[in-house]
Design a protein around this motif. Structure first.
Motif, PDB file in Angstrom:
ATOM      1  N   ALA A 297       4.219  14.818   1.096  1.00 25.86           N
ATOM      2  CA  ALA A 297       3.021  13.972   1.035  1.00 25.86           C
ATOM      3  C   ALA A 297       3.413  12.500   0.924  1.00 25.86           C
ATOM      4  N   ALA A 298       4.465  12.210   0.154  1.00 24.09           N
ATOM      5  CA  ALA A 298       4.915  10.822   0.000  1.00 24.09           C
ATOM      6  C   ALA A 298       5.472  10.267   1.304  1.00 24.09           C
ATOM      7  N   ARG A 299       5.906  11.129   2.196  1.00 22.50           N
ATOM      8  CA  ARG A 299       6.366  10.678   3.520  1.00 22.50           C
ATOM      9  C   ARG A 299       5.196  10.479   4.485  1.00 22.50           C
ATOM     10  N   LEU A 300       4.186  11.354   4.400  1.00 21.21           N
ATOM     11  CA  LEU A 300       3.093  11.354   5.378  1.00 21.21           C
ATOM     12  C   LEU A 300       1.901  10.478   5.003  1.00 21.21           C
ATOM     13  N   LEU A 301       1.528  10.510   3.748  1.00 16.50           N
ATOM     14  CA  LEU A 301       0.278   9.878   3.317  1.00 16.50           C
ATOM     15  C   LEU A 301       0.271   8.348   3.381  1.00 16.50           C
ATOM     16  N   PRO A 302       1.347   7.652   3.028  1.00 19.26           N
ATOM     17  CA  PRO A 302       1.274   6.182   3.014  1.00 19.26           C
ATOM     18  C   PRO A 302       0.829   5.561   4.337  1.00 19.26           C
ATOM     19  N   ASP A 303       1.355   6.036   5.468  1.00 18.43           N
ATOM     20  CA  ASP A 303       0.947   5.458   6.755  1.00 18.43           C
ATOM     21  C   ASP A 303      -0.492   5.795   7.096  1.00 18.43           C
ATOM     22  N   ARG A 304      -0.922   6.995   6.754  1.00 18.48           N
ATOM     23  CA  ARG A 304      -2.312   7.381   7.017  1.00 18.48           C
ATOM     24  C   ARG A 304      -3.272   6.511   6.209  1.00 18.48           C
ATOM     25  N   ILE A 305      -2.928   6.290   4.957  1.00 14.59           N
ATOM     26  CA  ILE A 305      -3.779   5.455   4.117  1.00 14.59           C
ATOM     27  C   ILE A 305      -3.755   4.013   4.599  1.00 14.59           C
ATOM     28  N   TRP A 306      -2.606   3.529   5.003  1.00 14.83           N
ATOM     29  CA  TRP A 306      -2.510   2.163   5.517  1.00 14.83           C
ATOM     30  C   TRP A 306      -3.474   1.932   6.656  1.00 14.83           C
ATOM     31  N   ARG A 307      -3.620   2.925   7.534  1.00 10.85           N
ATOM     32  CA  ARG A 307      -4.532   2.788   8.676  1.00 10.85           C
ATOM     33  C   ARG A 307      -5.974   2.554   8.238  1.00 10.85           C
ATOM     34  N   SER A 308      -6.323   3.023   7.055  1.00 11.79           N
ATOM     35  CA  SER A 308      -7.707   2.850   6.597  1.00 11.79           C
ATOM     36  C   SER A 308      -7.967   1.486   5.977  1.00 11.79           C
ATOM     37  N   VAL A 309      -6.917   0.776   5.573  1.00 16.20           N
ATOM     38  CA  VAL A 309      -7.132  -0.514   4.912  1.00 16.20           C
ATOM     39  C   VAL A 309      -6.459  -1.687   5.616  1.00 16.20           C
ATOM     40  N   GLY A 310      -5.695  -1.397   6.646  1.00 17.66           N
ATOM     41  CA  GLY A 310      -5.033  -2.480   7.385  1.00 17.66           C
ATOM     42  C   GLY A 310      -6.048  -3.349   8.101  1.00 17.66           C
ATOM     43  N   PRO A 311      -5.612  -4.525   8.533  1.00 16.89           N
ATOM     44  CA  PRO A 311      -6.547  -5.456   9.191  1.00 16.89           C
ATOM     45  C   PRO A 311      -7.071  -4.950  10.531  1.00 16.89           C
TER      46      PRO A 311
ATOM     47  N   PRO B 159     -14.406  -5.297  -0.108  1.00 13.03           N
ATOM     48  CA  PRO B 159     -14.331  -5.593  -1.544  1.00 13.03           C
ATOM     49  C   PRO B 159     -13.160  -4.844  -2.189  1.00 13.03           C
ATOM     50  N   VAL B 160     -12.595  -5.425  -3.235  1.00 16.99           N
ATOM     51  CA  VAL B 160     -11.458  -4.834  -3.936  1.00 16.99           C
ATOM     52  C   VAL B 160     -11.727  -3.380  -4.342  1.00 16.99           C
ATOM     53  N   PRO B 161     -12.901  -3.063  -4.938  1.00 16.98           N
ATOM     54  CA  PRO B 161     -13.121  -1.662  -5.315  1.00 16.98           C
ATOM     55  C   PRO B 161     -13.090  -0.697  -4.136  1.00 16.98           C
ATOM     56  N   VAL B 162     -13.514  -1.149  -2.965  1.00 19.97           N
ATOM     57  CA  VAL B 162     -13.498  -0.284  -1.783  1.00 19.97           C
ATOM     58  C   VAL B 162     -12.050  -0.049  -1.338  1.00 19.97           C
ATOM     59  N   ILE B 163     -11.255  -1.088  -1.349  1.00 19.52           N
ATOM     60  CA  ILE B 163      -9.843  -0.919  -0.986  1.00 19.52           C
ATOM     61  C   ILE B 163      -9.150  -0.006  -1.988  1.00 19.52           C
ATOM     62  N   GLU B 164      -9.417  -0.207  -3.276  1.00 19.16           N
ATOM     63  CA  GLU B 164      -8.831   0.682  -4.293  1.00 19.16           C
ATOM     64  C   GLU B 164      -9.215   2.135  -4.016  1.00 19.16           C
ATOM     65  N   ALA B 165     -10.478   2.379  -3.682  1.00 22.63           N
ATOM     66  CA  ALA B 165     -10.942   3.748  -3.426  1.00 22.63           C
ATOM     67  C   ALA B 165     -10.294   4.331  -2.178  1.00 22.63           C
ATOM     68  N   LEU B 166     -10.152   3.530  -1.138  1.00 22.50           N
ATOM     69  CA  LEU B 166      -9.534   4.017   0.092  1.00 22.50           C
ATOM     70  C   LEU B 166      -8.054   4.338  -0.099  1.00 22.50           C
ATOM     71  N   VAL B 167      -7.396   3.561  -0.938  1.00 24.33           N
ATOM     72  CA  VAL B 167      -5.967   3.792  -1.184  1.00 24.33           C
ATOM     73  C   VAL B 167      -5.770   4.930  -2.177  1.00 24.33           C
TER      74      VAL B 167
ATOM     75  N   VAL C 217       0.844  -1.196   0.000  1.00 22.79           N
ATOM     76  CA  VAL C 217       0.000   0.000   0.000  1.00 22.79           C
ATOM     77  C   VAL C 217       0.880   1.247   0.000  1.00 22.79           C
ATOM     78  N   GLN C 218       1.898   1.247   0.830  1.00 25.02           N
ATOM     79  CA  GLN C 218       2.799   2.398   0.892  1.00 25.02           C
ATOM     80  C   GLN C 218       3.511   2.612  -0.446  1.00 25.02           C
ATOM     81  N   ALA C 219       3.927   1.530  -1.084  1.00 22.05           N
ATOM     82  CA  ALA C 219       4.616   1.630  -2.374  1.00 22.05           C
ATOM     83  C   ALA C 219       3.708   2.197  -3.455  1.00 22.05           C
ATOM     84  N   VAL C 220       2.443   1.809  -3.455  1.00 17.96           N
ATOM     85  CA  VAL C 220       1.497   2.321  -4.456  1.00 17.96           C
ATOM     86  C   VAL C 220       1.291   3.824  -4.273  1.00 17.96           C
TER      87      VAL C 220
END
Length: 196
Positions: free
Chosen positions: A182-196, A152-160, A87-90
């Motif tokens: 943004a590339a330093r800050l955003l990946p972890d924030r987005i991860w929190r929305s899709v992590g288990p 669902p995959v589309p929801v994860i795509e939208a969240l990321v 997720v962070q790489a994307v």
């Protein structure tokens, strides 16, 4: 491939390269048939033969760069070993693409591209299937392994991608975003929305 086919492909490339240069310098209004023929050295007849219309040129250009963007995202994602780094790489790959290819990013986030995407969603998705499938398979596998939220995959795509696309649009429109920050800050924030 026959010599005629090679010449045809070379002509298409010349026109698309010229179209992006024109788009970069003058926006969509600067991409005219006259400007394309002057910049590319290709005849008006060739432009219409290969693309059908000026709209066809812009559509082909957007699809070319969409393919490149999706290819970079798929490469970034599938090169990782776990969901979090994927997720962070994307996120970083998308922001890097926007930074490195600002004219293409502006085109891909334009109202013309949005309208095209809305009217031809299935066709565009089919044309990009080879790039989209590895992404969807990666997400499905990580959801199945419990590494991503059971969504669902589309929801994860939208969240990321939703926040990344929003940030890219703001950078394109206003330029008030530091993409490296943004590339330093955003990946972890987005991860929190899709992590288990």
């Amino acid at each position: 491939m026959s010599p005629k086919q090679q010449r045809g492909e070379a002509t298409v490339e010349q026109v698309l390269d010229a179209a992006l240069r024109l788009y970069a310098s003058s926006g969509e209004a600067g991409v005219t048939v006259g400007a394309l023929t002057r910049t590319s050295g290709v005849s008006t007849g060739s432009v219409y033969h290969h693309f059908g219309s000026l709209h066809g040129v812009l559509t082909a250009l957007a699809l070319r760069w969409l393919g490149r963007l999706l290819g970079e995202l798929a490469t970034a994602l599938t090169a990782t070993d776990d969901a979090r780094t994927g997720v962070q790489a994307v996120v970083r790959a998308y922001l890097g693409f926007v930074r490195d290819h600002p004219a293409a990013a502006r085109l891909l986030h334009s109202t013309t591209a949005d309208q095209e995407g809305m009217t031809r969603t299935a066709e565009i998705r089919d044309s990009q299937e080879a790039r989209l499938s590895p992404i969807a398979q990666w997400i499905e596998a990580r959801v199945g392994a419990g590494e991503l939220a059971p969504l669902p995959v589309p929801v994860i795509e939208a969240l990321v991608l939703g926040p990344v696309v929003g940030l890219a649009r703001r950078w394109i429109a206003l330029g008030d975003v530091d993409l490296d920050e943004a590339a330093r800050l955003l990946p972890d924030r987005i991860w929190r929305s899709v992590g288990p």
